[in-house]
Scaffold this motif. Structure first.
Motif: not given
Length: 83
Positions: A34-35, A44-45, A49-52
């Protein structure tokens, strides 16, 4: 939008993620999903960091985060709408 409304929105979205993954309850992976969809500093962080969303979802599914519940517990839909 104030902090309480933002948190309620994230919890509502986490409930939807749990429902979509056939989980019987909301847990940390649903909140993280959800975030990752919510417009926030944390998102954004994550992105930096490559997380989507797609990468997190795939990791959740690969690690057994997809439930087996054929339907949510009784009253679950109402609970999601109340948040």
């Amino acid at each position: 939008m104030d902090l309480q409304n933002k948190l309620n929105e994230i919890l509502r979205m986490a409930s939807i993620e749990a429902y979509n993954l056939k989980s019987e309850y909301v847990s940390t992976e649903h909140i993280l999903l959800a975030i990752s969809k919510n417009d926030s500093l944390v998102k954004k962080v994550l992105l930096e960091s490559g997380g989507n969303y797609e990468a997190i979802l795939q990791t959740v599914i690969e690690n057994g985060g997809e439930g087996t519940s054929e339907k949510p517990p009784e009253g679950y839909d109402n609970l999601v709408h109340e948040l």
